[in-house]
Design a protein around this motif. Structure first.
Motif, mmCIF file in Angstrom:
data_model
loop_
_atom_site.group_PDB
_atom_site.id
_atom_site.type_symbol
_atom_site.label_atom_id
_atom_site.label_comp_id
_atom_site.label_asym_id
_atom_site.label_seq_id
_atom_site.Cartn_x
_atom_site.Cartn_y
_atom_site.Cartn_z
ATOM 1 N N GLY A 153 0.878 -1.029 0.040
ATOM 2 C CA GLY A 153 -0.090 0.197 0.030
ATOM 3 C C GLY A 153 0.806 1.256 0.007
ATOM 4 O O GLY A 153 0.922 1.756 -1.026
ATOM 5 N N SER A 154 1.556 1.695 1.161
ATOM 6 C CA SER A 154 2.365 2.830 1.261
ATOM 7 C C SER A 154 3.475 2.514 1.917
ATOM 8 O O SER A 154 3.704 1.619 2.690
ATOM 9 N N ARG A 155 4.356 3.597 1.855
ATOM 10 C CA ARG A 155 5.444 3.435 2.982
ATOM 11 C C ARG A 155 5.685 4.965 3.422
ATOM 12 O O ARG A 155 5.654 5.727 2.682
ATOM 13 N N GLN A 156 6.047 4.944 4.752
ATOM 14 C CA GLN A 156 6.445 6.142 5.422
ATOM 15 C C GLN A 156 7.675 6.476 5.186
ATOM 16 O O GLN A 156 8.604 5.840 5.391
ATOM 17 N N ARG A 157 7.840 7.817 4.843
ATOM 18 C CA ARG A 157 9.142 8.554 4.680
ATOM 19 C C ARG A 157 9.791 8.847 5.968
ATOM 20 O O ARG A 157 9.130 9.132 6.870
ATOM 21 N N LYS A 158 11.218 8.937 5.962
ATOM 22 C CA LYS A 158 11.947 9.362 7.231
ATOM 23 C C LYS A 158 11.298 10.863 7.537
ATOM 24 O O LYS A 158 11.432 11.282 8.656
ATOM 25 N N ASP A 159 11.048 11.752 6.690
ATOM 26 C CA ASP A 159 10.651 12.988 6.826
ATOM 27 C C ASP A 159 9.100 13.118 6.889
ATOM 28 O O ASP A 159 8.657 14.292 6.988
ATOM 29 N N GLY A 160 8.290 12.085 7.158
ATOM 30 C CA GLY A 160 6.801 12.291 7.537
ATOM 31 C C GLY A 160 5.977 12.124 6.069
ATOM 32 O O GLY A 160 5.024 12.144 6.323
ATOM 33 N N GLY A 161 6.708 12.072 4.870
ATOM 34 C CA GLY A 161 5.787 11.869 3.567
ATOM 35 C C GLY A 161 5.396 10.451 3.620
ATOM 36 O O GLY A 161 5.746 9.658 4.225
ATOM 37 N N LEU A 162 4.357 10.369 2.520
ATOM 38 C CA LEU A 162 4.062 9.069 2.445
ATOM 39 C C LEU A 162 3.742 8.843 0.907
ATOM 40 O O LEU A 162 3.646 9.673 0.189
ATOM 41 N N TYR A 163 4.199 7.659 0.578
ATOM 42 C CA TYR A 163 4.063 7.190 -1.173
ATOM 43 C C TYR A 163 3.201 5.857 -1.134
ATOM 44 O O TYR A 163 3.161 5.005 -0.286
ATOM 45 N N HIS A 164 2.279 5.984 -2.100
ATOM 46 C CA HIS A 164 1.584 4.972 -2.579
ATOM 47 C C HIS A 164 1.900 4.097 -3.546
ATOM 48 O O HIS A 164 2.112 4.754 -4.764
ATOM 49 N N LEU A 165 2.145 3.086 -3.341
ATOM 50 C CA LEU A 165 2.887 2.050 -4.659
ATOM 51 C C LEU A 165 1.761 1.618 -5.281
ATOM 52 O O LEU A 165 0.433 1.645 -5.108
ATOM 53 N N GLY A 166 2.247 1.803 -7.051
ATOM 54 C CA GLY A 166 1.412 1.401 -8.070
ATOM 55 C C GLY A 166 1.886 0.092 -8.880
ATOM 56 O O GLY A 166 2.466 -0.683 -8.040
ATOM 57 N N ARG A 167 1.574 0.235 -10.095
ATOM 58 C CA ARG A 167 1.908 -0.865 -10.930
ATOM 59 C C ARG A 167 3.433 -0.747 -11.105
ATOM 60 O O ARG A 167 4.485 -0.046 -10.947
ATOM 61 N N THR A 168 3.956 -2.228 -11.425
ATOM 62 C CA THR A 168 5.352 -2.332 -11.498
ATOM 63 C C THR A 168 5.750 -1.975 -12.872
ATOM 64 O O THR A 168 5.182 -2.089 -14.040
ATOM 65 N N LEU A 169 6.769 -1.041 -13.025
ATOM 66 C CA LEU A 169 7.466 -0.534 -14.229
ATOM 67 C C LEU A 169 8.532 -1.397 -14.599
ATOM 68 O O LEU A 169 8.912 -1.383 -15.888
ATOM 69 N N GLY A 170 9.153 -2.074 -13.945
ATOM 70 C CA GLY A 170 10.248 -2.831 -14.436
ATOM 71 C C GLY A 170 10.850 -3.928 -13.443
ATOM 72 O O GLY A 170 10.518 -3.676 -12.105
ATOM 73 N N ARG A 171 11.516 -4.871 -13.659
ATOM 74 C CA ARG A 171 11.919 -6.035 -12.835
ATOM 75 C C ARG A 171 13.289 -6.712 -13.268
ATOM 76 O O ARG A 171 13.633 -6.851 -14.429
ATOM 77 N N GLY A 172 14.338 -6.910 -12.351
ATOM 78 C CA GLY A 172 15.459 -7.223 -12.508
ATOM 79 C C GLY A 172 15.714 -8.553 -11.803
ATOM 80 O O GLY A 172 14.788 -9.042 -10.940
#
Length: 207
Positions: free
Chosen positions: A4-23
């Motif tokens: 779902g999301s990831r808390q940033r160290k500075d208090g921000g938050l990202y919501h993950l979406g689709r995969t762009l690439g894979r290695g």
């Protein structure tokens, strides 16, 4: 950056979406900053399978208009998250497929010059990329530039000292690397790869 999301160290938050690439050791996902709506690319590296400290350090070290910008790093016990600017225009591999007959020489020269500037800047910092290929050159149409990305095989070098690690992508490797010989990375590997990247893939119609 969880499902779902990831808390940033500075208090921000990202919501993950689709995969762009894979290695082999990493997955790149599209993500959106919850507060600002900014779209970014999040590279999720499995720390249990790869030593990622070199990439983390180098990615912070290399700051250039033709290198994908690293916004921040989130470190967990098992995964390293590199939060980077998003290349809206895709990569050079897809660009080549869309222009099978080649592109105008002036266009190819402009793209090539930008990558050469990025590589030259890396070498000034004693950084060698070691995986120059179409998939690692990405387009930013709004900025009108192409940029170098993915420093997973990069390393620091000492001028005059040969490297011996065989890495990168086989199809774009210099002869010395294929033969398992020691090589001067900036003088041999990068120059060979950067030239073959454009000429052998037919981007330049007139070469």
């Amino acid at each position: 950056c969880t499902r779902g999301s990831r808390q940033r160290k500075d208090g921000g938050l990202y919501h993950l979406g689709r995969t762009l690439g894979r290695g082999h050791f990493a997955v790149v996902k599209l993500a959106r900053h919850v507060n600002t709506g900014q779209l970014v690319a999040v590279k999720m590296i499995d720390k249990t399978k790869l030593d990622v400290m070199v990439e983390k350090v180098i990615q912070r070290l290399v700051q250039h208009p033709n290198v994908v910008h690293l916004y921040e790093v989130v470190n967990t016990p098992t995964t390293l998250y590199l939060i980077m600017e998003l290349a809206e225009g895709g990569d050079l591999y897809d660009y080549i497929l869309r222009h099978e007959g080649g592109v105008a020489e002036d266009t190819a020269k402009r793209h090539f010059a930008q990558i050469v500037r990025a590589v030259a800047y890396c070498h000034q910092l004693h950084v060698v990329h070691r995986d120059l290929k179409p998939e690692n050159v990405v387009f930013f149409p709004q900025q009108g530039v192409v940029k170098l990305t993915d420093f997973g095989f990069s390393n620091l070098f000492k001028p005059g000292t040969m490297l011996a690690t065989s890495c990168g992508s086989l199809a774009y490797s210099a002869p010395e690397i294929l033969l398992g010989e020691e090589y001067d990375a900036p003088a041999v590997g990068e120059k060979w790869i950067s030239f073959s990247l454009f000429k052998n893939l037919g981007v330049l119609k007139t070469v």
